[in-house]
Design a protein around this motif. Structure first.
Motif, PDB file in Angstrom:
ATOM      1  N   GLN A  47       0.833  -1.209   0.000  1.00 25.00           N
ATOM      2  CA  GLN A  47       0.000   0.000   0.000  1.00 25.00           C
ATOM      3  C   GLN A  47       0.866   1.258   0.000  1.00 25.00           C
ATOM      4  OE1 GLN A  47      -2.445   0.310   3.491  1.00 25.00           O
ATOM      5  NE2 GLN A  47      -3.620   2.022   2.703  1.00 25.00           N
ATOM      6  N   ALA A  48       1.978   1.253   0.728  1.00 25.79           N
ATOM      7  CA  ALA A  48       2.840   2.431   0.833  1.00 25.79           C
ATOM      8  C   ALA A  48       3.577   2.715  -0.475  1.00 25.79           C
ATOM      9  CB  ALA A  48       3.832   2.253   1.972  1.00 25.79           C
ATOM     10  N   LYS A  49       3.895   1.675  -1.257  1.00 26.00           N
ATOM     11  CA  LYS A  49       4.559   1.826  -2.558  1.00 26.00           C
ATOM     12  C   LYS A  49       5.833   2.673  -2.465  1.00 26.00           C
ATOM     13  CE  LYS A  49       0.136   1.689  -4.901  1.00 26.00           C
ATOM     14  NZ  LYS A  49      -0.866   2.512  -5.521  1.00 26.00           N
ATOM     15  N   LEU A  50       6.659   2.394  -1.460  1.00 25.01           N
ATOM     16  CA  LEU A  50       7.896   3.167  -1.297  1.00 25.01           C
ATOM     17  C   LEU A  50       8.909   2.799  -2.374  1.00 25.01           C
ATOM     18  CD1 LEU A  50       8.350   2.932   2.583  1.00 25.01           C
ATOM     19  CD2 LEU A  50       7.240   4.730   1.255  1.00 25.01           C
ATOM     20  N   ARG A  51       9.706   3.793  -2.768  1.00 26.32           N
ATOM     21  CA  ARG A  51      10.793   3.515  -3.701  1.00 26.32           C
ATOM     22  C   ARG A  51      11.828   2.660  -2.985  1.00 26.32           C
ATOM     23  NH1 ARG A  51      11.123   9.270  -4.268  1.00 26.32           N
ATOM     24  NH2 ARG A  51       9.112   9.779  -5.095  1.00 26.32           N
ATOM     25  N   GLY A  56      22.925  -1.405   0.627  1.00 24.29           N
ATOM     26  CA  GLY A  56      23.799  -1.131   1.769  1.00 24.29           C
ATOM     27  C   GLY A  56      25.243  -0.888   1.365  1.00 24.29           C
ATOM     28  N   ALA A  57      25.893  -0.066   2.155  1.00 23.29           N
ATOM     29  CA  ALA A  57      27.297   0.240   1.922  1.00 23.29           C
ATOM     30  C   ALA A  57      28.118  -0.253   3.096  1.00 23.29           C
ATOM     31  CB  ALA A  57      27.478   1.747   1.753  1.00 23.29           C
ATOM     32  N   GLU A  58      29.307  -0.741   2.785  1.00 19.81           N
ATOM     33  CA  GLU A  58      30.184  -1.228   3.844  1.00 19.81           C
ATOM     34  C   GLU A  58      30.513  -0.076   4.797  1.00 19.81           C
ATOM     35  OE1 GLU A  58      34.196  -3.844   3.972  1.00 19.81           O
ATOM     36  OE2 GLU A  58      32.670  -4.200   2.436  1.00 19.81           O
ATOM     37  N   GLY A  59      30.482  -0.380   6.075  1.00 14.62           N
ATOM     38  CA  GLY A  59      30.784   0.637   7.073  1.00 14.62           C
ATOM     39  C   GLY A  59      29.595   1.497   7.439  1.00 14.62           C
ATOM     40  N   GLY A  60      28.441   1.222   6.841  1.00 18.68           N
ATOM     41  CA  GLY A  60      27.253   2.003   7.148  1.00 18.68           C
ATOM     42  C   GLY A  60      26.596   1.536   8.435  1.00 18.68           C
ATOM     43  N   VAL A  61      25.570   2.256   8.832  1.00 18.90           N
ATOM     44  CA  VAL A  61      24.824   1.948  10.046  1.00 18.90           C
ATOM     45  C   VAL A  61      23.635   1.068   9.671  1.00 18.90           C
ATOM     46  CG1 VAL A  61      23.534   2.924  11.979  1.00 18.90           C
ATOM     47  CG2 VAL A  61      25.522   4.132  11.075  1.00 18.90           C
ATOM     48  N   GLY A  62      23.436  -0.030  10.407  1.00 17.20           N
ATOM     49  CA  GLY A  62      22.359  -0.970  10.115  1.00 17.20           C
ATOM     50  C   GLY A  62      20.988  -0.396  10.384  1.00 17.20           C
ATOM     51  N   VAL A  63      20.140  -0.412   9.361  1.00  9.99           N
ATOM     52  CA  VAL A  63      18.756   0.040   9.446  1.00  9.99           C
ATOM     53  C   VAL A  63      17.888  -0.955   8.672  1.00  9.99           C
ATOM     54  CG1 VAL A  63      19.259   2.510   9.739  1.00  9.99           C
ATOM     55  CG2 VAL A  63      19.099   1.555   7.443  1.00  9.99           C
ATOM     56  N   THR A  64      16.579  -0.833   8.811  1.00 11.50           N
ATOM     57  CA  THR A  64      15.647  -1.686   8.080  1.00 11.50           C
ATOM     58  C   THR A  64      14.970  -0.854   7.006  1.00 11.50           C
ATOM     59  OG1 THR A  64      15.247  -3.025  10.042  1.00 11.50           O
ATOM     60  CG2 THR A  64      13.608  -3.157   8.285  1.00 11.50           C
ATOM     61  N   CYS A  65      14.998  -1.344   5.775  1.00 12.88           N
ATOM     62  CA  CYS A  65      14.317  -0.671   4.674  1.00 12.88           C
ATOM     63  C   CYS A  65      12.812  -0.858   4.864  1.00 12.88           C
ATOM     64  CB  CYS A  65      14.778  -1.257   3.340  1.00 12.88           C
ATOM     65  SG  CYS A  65      13.972  -0.479   1.930  1.00 12.88           S
ATOM     66  N   LEU A  66      12.072   0.244   4.968  1.00  9.27           N
ATOM     67  CA  LEU A  66      10.627   0.131   5.174  1.00  9.27           C
ATOM     68  C   LEU A  66       9.921  -0.425   3.940  1.00  9.27           C
ATOM     69  CD1 LEU A  66       9.701   3.370   7.162  1.00  9.27           C
ATOM     70  CD2 LEU A  66       9.540   1.022   7.933  1.00  9.27           C
ATOM     71  N   GLY A  67      10.488  -0.211   2.756  1.00 12.34           N
ATOM     72  CA  GLY A  67       9.849  -0.659   1.524  1.00 12.34           C
ATOM     73  C   GLY A  67       9.769  -2.159   1.386  1.00 12.34           C
ATOM     74  N   ASP A  68      10.828  -2.879   1.825  1.00 10.17           N
ATOM     75  CA  ASP A  68      10.805  -4.334   1.659  1.00 10.17           C
ATOM     76  C   ASP A  68      11.170  -5.115   2.928  1.00 10.17           C
ATOM     77  OD1 ASP A  68      13.564  -4.030   1.861  1.00 10.17           O
ATOM     78  OD2 ASP A  68      13.935  -4.486  -0.256  1.00 10.17           O
ATOM     79  N   GLY A  69      11.537  -4.420   4.001  1.00  7.06           N
ATOM     80  CA  GLY A  69      11.824  -5.083   5.276  1.00  7.06           C
ATOM     81  C   GLY A  69      13.215  -5.657   5.395  1.00  7.06           C
ATOM     82  N   THR A  70      14.067  -5.460   4.398  1.00  9.02           N
ATOM     83  CA  THR A  70      15.428  -5.997   4.462  1.00  9.02           C
ATOM     84  C   THR A  70      16.321  -5.108   5.319  1.00  9.02           C
ATOM     85  OG1 THR A  70      16.095  -4.823   2.453  1.00  9.02           O
ATOM     86  CG2 THR A  70      15.287  -7.082   2.194  1.00  9.02           C
ATOM     87  N   ARG A  71      17.316  -5.735   5.917  1.00 11.13           N
ATOM     88  CA  ARG A  71      18.326  -4.970   6.661  1.00 11.13           C
ATOM     89  C   ARG A  71      19.329  -4.432   5.651  1.00 11.13           C
ATOM     90  NH1 ARG A  71      18.027  -2.785  11.386  1.00 11.13           N
ATOM     91  NH2 ARG A  71      20.172  -3.171  11.918  1.00 11.13           N
ATOM     92  N   THR A  72      19.721  -3.202   5.830  1.00  8.09           N
ATOM     93  CA  THR A  72      20.685  -2.575   4.957  1.00  8.09           C
ATOM     94  C   THR A  72      21.587  -1.689   5.795  1.00  8.09           C
ATOM     95  OG1 THR A  72      20.951  -1.328   2.894  1.00  8.09           O
ATOM     96  CG2 THR A  72      19.204  -0.592   4.381  1.00  8.09           C
ATOM     97  N   ALA A  73      22.665  -1.244   5.202  1.00  7.98           N
ATOM     98  CA  ALA A  73      23.603  -0.363   5.903  1.00  7.98           C
ATOM     99  C   ALA A  73      23.557   0.999   5.227  1.00  7.98           C
ATOM    100  CB  ALA A  73      25.008  -0.938   5.875  1.00  7.98           C
ATOM    101  N   ARG A 133       6.526   8.584  -1.008  1.00  4.37           N
ATOM    102  CA  ARG A 133       7.073   7.350  -1.577  1.00  4.37           C
ATOM    103  C   ARG A 133       8.598   7.287  -1.482  1.00  4.37           C
ATOM    104  NH1 ARG A 133       2.338   6.179  -1.025  1.00  4.37           N
ATOM    105  NH2 ARG A 133       0.811   6.415  -2.643  1.00  4.37           N
ATOM    106  N   LEU A 134       9.208   8.205  -0.743  1.00  5.22           N
ATOM    107  CA  LEU A 134      10.664   8.243  -0.618  1.00  5.22           C
ATOM    108  C   LEU A 134      11.205   6.922  -0.073  1.00  5.22           C
ATOM    109  CD1 LEU A 134      10.979  11.786   0.967  1.00  5.22           C
ATOM    110  CD2 LEU A 134      11.837  11.116  -1.275  1.00  5.22           C
ATOM    111  N   PRO A 135      12.392   6.495  -0.513  1.00  2.98           N
ATOM    112  CA  PRO A 135      12.997   5.308   0.090  1.00  2.98           C
ATOM    113  C   PRO A 135      13.257   5.597   1.568  1.00  2.98           C
ATOM    114  CG  PRO A 135      14.461   6.297  -1.551  1.00  2.98           C
ATOM    115  CD  PRO A 135      13.227   7.114  -1.497  1.00  2.98           C
ATOM    116  N   SER A 136      12.572   4.899   2.433  1.00  6.04           N
ATOM    117  CA  SER A 136      12.600   5.202   3.862  1.00  6.04           C
ATOM    118  C   SER A 136      13.141   4.026   4.655  1.00  6.04           C
ATOM    119  CB  SER A 136      11.188   5.534   4.346  1.00  6.04           C
ATOM    120  OG  SER A 136      10.656   6.613   3.599  1.00  6.04           O
ATOM    121  N   VAL A 137      13.726   4.335   5.814  1.00  7.18           N
ATOM    122  CA  VAL A 137      14.281   3.291   6.666  1.00  7.18           C
ATOM    123  C   VAL A 137      13.756   3.431   8.091  1.00  7.18           C
ATOM    124  CG1 VAL A 137      16.371   3.035   5.256  1.00  7.18           C
ATOM    125  CG2 VAL A 137      16.387   4.599   7.217  1.00  7.18           C
ATOM    126  N   TYR A 138      13.899   2.350   8.827  1.00  7.37           N
ATOM    127  CA  TYR A 138      13.476   2.285  10.236  1.00  7.37           C
ATOM    128  C   TYR A 138      14.721   2.075  11.089  1.00  7.37           C
ATOM    129  CZ  TYR A 138      11.319   0.343  14.450  1.00  7.37           C
ATOM    130  OH  TYR A 138      10.948   0.083  15.740  1.00  7.37           O
TER     131      TYR A 138
END
Length: 186
Positions: A47-51, A56-73, A133-138
């Protein structure tokens, strides 16, 4: 009532209190009943249709992508605009659509809204309702907010320059027009 009767009443009351205090109880208490039914997160994501989030980038901070629920950096590599927000924050609700309109401009700096102090499902519902629809993280554990030393007040917006310098944008306290965003990131 004589003294002996009074003492008998006191002993009986204390004995009854002791029995109640020592009475066996269930080991595992019942879990609290949710105030509303659990929603299907996949349906909310659709429903949210987020981009999609940036990989993830090496050395980044771990967050959860709200669009698909995957962990990313999320790497603090710029130019980048990071906006911390929560569902209960009224200025955040006003600012998110402004950030969306700014991000649609051809020369816009990438914008990453970061949900904090709220549940993912509530964040997805709000983004869908606002049409953002911005690519958003949690950032549930607040790792990103700690990394940039963001205050607990919301919204909090940070500009990450190309050289990796991170600065908080405090003027204006929150954006009410896309032009303000463009001016703040120059």
């Amino acid at each position: 009532m004589n003294n002996r009767t009074r003492w008998l009443v006191v002993v009986l009351v204390l004995g009854l209190a002791g029995v109640v205090a020592l009475w066996p109880r269930d080991e595992a208490p019942e879990p609290p009943t949710p105030t509303r039914p659990t929603q299907d997160v996949a349906a909310l994501r659709a429903q949210a249709k987020l981009r999609p989030c940036v990989p993830g980038a090496e050395g980044g901070v771990g967050v959860t992508c709200l669009g698909d629920g995957t962990r990313t950096a999320l790497a603090l590599k710029g130019p980048l605009l990071i906006n911390f927000w929560a569902t209960w924050c009224q200025p955040c609700q006003e600012e998110l659509p402004v950030l969306e309109r700014y991000a649609e401009q051809p020369d816009a700096v990438p914008v990453v809204p970061v949900l904090v102090e709220s549940r993912e499902t509530d964040g997805l519902e709000l983004l869908a309702r606002l049409g953002v629809r911005l690519p958003s993280v949690y950032d549930g554990p607040d790792e990103l907010r700690k990394k940039v030393k963001a205050p607990m007040t919301l919204p909090a917006t940070y500009y990450v320059a190309a050289d990796g310098q991170v600065r908080q944008i405090t003027d204006p306290p929150y954006f009410t027009a896309p032009e303000q965003v463009g001016k703040a990131v120059r």
